[in-house]
Design an enzyme around this catalytic site. Sequence first.
Site, PDB file in Angstrom:
ATOM      1  N   HIS A 113     -52.054   7.757  32.818  1.00 28.83           N
ATOM      2  CA  HIS A 113     -50.918   8.670  32.614  1.00 28.83           C
ATOM      3  C   HIS A 113     -49.869   8.494  33.708  1.00 28.83           C
ATOM      4  O   HIS A 113     -49.827   9.218  34.690  1.00 28.83           O
ATOM      5  CB  HIS A 113     -51.436  10.113  32.610  1.00 28.83           C
ATOM      6  CG  HIS A 113     -50.543  11.066  31.879  1.00 28.83           C
ATOM      7  ND1 HIS A 113     -50.969  11.816  30.815  1.00 28.83           N
ATOM      8  CD2 HIS A 113     -49.244  11.392  32.059  1.00 28.83           C
ATOM      9  CE1 HIS A 113     -49.962  12.564  30.373  1.00 28.83           C
ATOM     10  NE2 HIS A 113     -48.904  12.329  31.127  1.00 28.83           N
ATOM     11  N   ASP A 153     -50.691  11.505  36.187  1.00 23.02           N
ATOM     12  CA  ASP A 153     -49.459  12.123  35.661  1.00 23.02           C
ATOM     13  C   ASP A 153     -48.317  11.923  36.665  1.00 23.02           C
ATOM     14  O   ASP A 153     -47.515  12.824  36.917  1.00 23.02           O
ATOM     15  CB  ASP A 153     -49.642  13.611  35.346  1.00 23.02           C
ATOM     16  CG  ASP A 153     -48.535  14.131  34.424  1.00 23.02           C
ATOM     17  OD1 ASP A 153     -47.679  13.320  33.998  1.00 23.02           O
ATOM     18  OD2 ASP A 153     -48.526  15.332  34.132  1.00 23.02           O
ATOM     19  N   ASN A 182     -41.896   8.903  27.147  1.00 25.23           N
ATOM     20  CA  ASN A 182     -40.735   9.815  27.191  1.00 25.23           C
ATOM     21  C   ASN A 182     -39.613   9.254  28.067  1.00 25.23           C
ATOM     22  O   ASN A 182     -39.194   9.838  29.050  1.00 25.23           O
ATOM     23  CB  ASN A 182     -41.139  11.218  27.640  1.00 25.23           C
ATOM     24  CG  ASN A 182     -41.785  11.247  29.012  1.00 25.23           C
ATOM     25  OD1 ASN A 182     -42.306  10.244  29.484  1.00 25.23           O
ATOM     26  ND2 ASN A 182     -41.735  12.388  29.668  1.00 25.23           N
ATOM     27  N   ASP A 209     -46.082  12.767  24.897  1.00 25.51           N
ATOM     28  CA  ASP A 209     -46.196  13.471  26.170  1.00 25.51           C
ATOM     29  C   ASP A 209     -44.841  14.010  26.612  1.00 25.51           C
ATOM     30  O   ASP A 209     -43.833  13.316  26.533  1.00 25.51           O
ATOM     31  CB  ASP A 209     -46.732  12.534  27.252  1.00 25.51           C
ATOM     32  CG  ASP A 209     -46.980  13.274  28.551  1.00 25.51           C
ATOM     33  OD1 ASP A 209     -47.766  14.238  28.524  1.00 25.51           O
ATOM     34  OD2 ASP A 209     -46.383  12.911  29.572  1.00 25.51           O
ATOM     35  N   HIS A 214     -54.055  15.645  31.064  1.00 23.11           N
ATOM     36  CA  HIS A 214     -53.902  16.582  32.196  1.00 23.11           C
ATOM     37  C   HIS A 214     -54.394  18.007  31.931  1.00 23.11           C
ATOM     38  O   HIS A 214     -53.620  18.970  31.968  1.00 23.11           O
ATOM     39  CB  HIS A 214     -52.463  16.582  32.714  1.00 23.11           C
ATOM     40  CG  HIS A 214     -51.381  16.596  31.661  1.00 23.11           C
ATOM     41  ND1 HIS A 214     -51.260  17.577  30.727  1.00 23.11           N
ATOM     42  CD2 HIS A 214     -50.353  15.744  31.427  1.00 23.11           C
ATOM     43  CE1 HIS A 214     -50.207  17.334  29.963  1.00 23.11           C
ATOM     44  NE2 HIS A 214     -49.651  16.217  30.366  1.00 23.11           N
ATOM     45  N   ARG A 246     -40.615   5.722  34.002  1.00 25.66           N
ATOM     46  CA  ARG A 246     -39.184   6.110  33.922  1.00 25.66           C
ATOM     47  C   ARG A 246     -38.262   4.995  33.434  1.00 25.66           C
ATOM     48  O   ARG A 246     -37.046   5.125  33.542  1.00 25.66           O
ATOM     49  CB  ARG A 246     -38.679   6.622  35.274  1.00 25.66           C
ATOM     50  CG  ARG A 246     -39.429   7.827  35.828  1.00 25.66           C
ATOM     51  CD  ARG A 246     -39.338   9.018  34.912  1.00 25.66           C
ATOM     52  NE  ARG A 246     -39.856  10.237  35.556  1.00 25.66           N
ATOM     53  CZ  ARG A 246     -40.429  11.232  34.875  1.00 25.66           C
ATOM     54  NH1 ARG A 246     -40.589  11.157  33.565  1.00 25.66           N
ATOM     55  NH2 ARG A 246     -40.848  12.307  35.508  1.00 25.66           N
ATOM     56  N   HIS A 256     -39.240  12.288  40.291  1.00 20.04           N
ATOM     57  CA  HIS A 256     -37.927  12.914  40.121  1.00 20.04           C
ATOM     58  C   HIS A 256     -37.154  12.738  41.416  1.00 20.04           C
ATOM     59  O   HIS A 256     -37.732  12.818  42.498  1.00 20.04           O
ATOM     60  CB  HIS A 256     -38.063  14.408  39.807  1.00 20.04           C
ATOM     61  CG  HIS A 256     -38.640  14.699  38.459  1.00 20.04           C
ATOM     62  ND1 HIS A 256     -37.985  14.379  37.291  1.00 20.04           N
ATOM     63  CD2 HIS A 256     -39.812  15.265  38.093  1.00 20.04           C
ATOM     64  CE1 HIS A 256     -38.740  14.743  36.263  1.00 20.04           C
ATOM     65  NE2 HIS A 256     -39.862  15.273  36.719  1.00 20.04           N
ATOM     66  N   HIS A 266     -45.637   7.890  34.470  1.00 11.11           N
ATOM     67  CA  HIS A 266     -44.269   7.856  33.965  1.00 11.11           C
ATOM     68  C   HIS A 266     -43.509   6.813  34.780  1.00 11.11           C
ATOM     69  O   HIS A 266     -43.191   7.045  35.938  1.00 11.11           O
ATOM     70  CB  HIS A 266     -43.608   9.235  34.074  1.00 11.11           C
ATOM     71  CG  HIS A 266     -44.265  10.265  33.198  1.00 11.11           C
ATOM     72  ND1 HIS A 266     -43.934  10.431  31.874  1.00 11.11           N
ATOM     73  CD2 HIS A 266     -45.274  11.146  33.439  1.00 11.11           C
ATOM     74  CE1 HIS A 266     -44.689  11.387  31.347  1.00 11.11           C
ATOM     75  NE2 HIS A 266     -45.518  11.836  32.272  1.00 11.11           N
TER      76      HIS A 266
HETATM   77 ZN    ZN Z   1     -47.651  15.607  29.950  1.00 14.52          ZN
END
Ligand code: ZN
Lengths: 434, 308
Positions: free
Chosen positions: A64, A309, A98, A156, A236, A68, A313, A66
């Site tokens: 999991h 996860d 995502n 997700d 998660h 980006r 940011h 990200h």
């Molecule tokens: Zn999530």
Amino acid sequence: MSDKILIKGGRIIDPSHKRDEVADLLIEAGVISGISPSIAQPEGTFRTIDARGLLVVPGLIDLHTHLRVPGFEYKETIASATAAAASGGFTTVCCMPNTNPVNDNQAVTELILERAAAEGLVHVLPVGAITKGSQGKELAEMAELVSAGCVAVSDDGLPVMNSEIMRLAMTYATIFDIPVIDHCEDLNLTADGVIFEGKVSTDLGLRGIPSSSETVMVARDIELAELTGARVHLAHISTAGSVQLIREAKKRGISVTAETCPHYFTLTDEALRGYDSNAKMKPPLASSKDMEAILAGLADGTIEVIATDHAPHASEEKEQELDCAPFGIIGLETALPLSLKLVETGVLSLSDVIEKLTSGPAKVIGQKIGRLGIGDRADITLIDPDVEWTVKASDMKSLSKNSPFIGWTMKGRASTVIVSGKVLEGLYDGGKLR
Amino acid sequence: MPLKRKDILSIDALSCEEIDLILQTAESFKEVSTRDIKKVPALRGKTIINLFFEPSTRTRTSFELAGKRLSADVINISAASSSAVKNETILDTARNIEAMHSDFIVVRHSASGVPQLLAGVLRSAVINAGDGAHQHPSQGLLDLMTIKEKKGEIKGLKVVIVGDILHSRVARSDIQGLVKYGAEVCVVGPPTLIPSGIERWGVKVSLHMDEALVGADIIIVLRLQLERQSRGFFPTLREYAMLYGLNQNRLNLADPEVLVMHPGPINRGIELSSEIADGLSSVILDQVTNGLAVRMALFFLLSEGSQH
Ligand SMILES: [Zn+2]
């Protein structure tokens, strides 16, 4: 540079083969060619790694992440994320869809894989979207996603609210035998909540997210997994109620697997007391009762995967009022020591921790990785279990520094990472980051 | 004796001794407002910036007047708070303002925690003029002052706080202050608007207005944000008024000497009937007068403290 590497005298832990012994390991041409208590020096040029006092484990897998990319390169790039992954001991990361555009078609999957091939330090396995644009309305072209290289599907971050669509997605996914990964959150119950609903949200005057926001969807997904026979993986997991539901579902023989993240077994909502936006994520940090249940779920095998996860940011996004700051924290560089702490606190055996970071996730996505067998691709992580180090933002490889663990003293860290038989140079020097 | 703290962020952080000092100082400042020349030179040369990210007329005016009565220079800044319309972070805004050498920043924001965030990075004294559903300490102090003035002692008083406790910073500040002084506090409202675990704060929770009001010495009626209805917290304003509106029949259940308070502005006929708002039990205008005095006291005591 030789393509032969002899790793001498390390403690080899490979849960998939139930191996835990001090032995040598030989890599030739990118694959593991030998494991035995004493391997003679190979012919020709070779490199020796002295692994005495170190753990030699399959390269860690994060289910999991990200990345980006595409669309949010100011938060993270494939180069920075995979450097963070390697730094944390991961040799494979599964990236969530995502992005912008959403990874709901072959072109986006190919773009991610091309960039990963060009600038990635570790393996990247994309997760495709369940629905087009993750809008929850029409199924994405799953066959195309799978043929392009996706290993699972998930919406997700924008979970599928319509239960009929979720049912159809699960049923359809059985064609490809890929897992449907769900971010369990009832968006209506979450409403405008920003942290866990409980004493801390009341004290701080922040809108709460009830634990039922997660458990309602866990219950739904379990029912749909039973109905459809699909492989369902719950991402998660953070609450006591969810752990109990998953435990019972497994007893009933339903094909459901579950992951949690280091922050859910390390922190509670008390971490929000100072309005620290680096403790704001979804699902939110819950109560100590929930944390205890997560630990129990890890211990009894209800939760078989530890994932990060990893959700980068930018600082200008996180340095806002808590209500406005985005959800999510980075995790690739702290997951291993936080997981190893479970050994120290007696929750898991060392082998169990490694399993939840290697063969556990490999099994969920049905990939022949996360193991040390003869002929397997040589993705290997060497861990110094005793080294103490302090988490510093300036040392982190991730482009974003949104971690609640900055300033923490950690014990244990990856000292050498080998990806497809190649030692990643320049990342490490004698166990210390350069 | 000055206040030995840089900021005023919550009632919780203040000791009873500090609150006593603030209220005593406020009492002495009340007299200033009755003079012909309503000004003292205590804060001459100091700069107060009212940084309001949320519209408010009365609180801003009260802080502004308090600063002016003490001869400070007061500047009002209304800033947009929605992340969609702003183009700099809250910290950037605050740092820019402080670069103008302000001594006090009075901040109101719709997000809980903003004053705390600013206090951590700014040299100026930060006074929380209301943050989200978290705290409104000057309101809490002026309510304590009003109750003390009228009732002498707070300990043992039966105080009922009615309405939307979930979203109310006034309720949180009032509860903390009243519990500190030993009042018996009961919150009443629809359970959809009662925050989880509020009992831990040492208050009773009641869902039935008539039951809660029996023998009450003080009734604090909260302002109902009318938009809560569309979010489904209760079906209609009419039904809210029926279950939790304070009217004369209900007031008769309370102690004959009961005081009715409201932080304003009032939704007449919803949470409070006009006859009560304007009636003999109402001390709503005393609250406004005391608010000015409390805010003068806060500026004065923080300024004294910063010179030591
Ligand atoms: Zn999530």
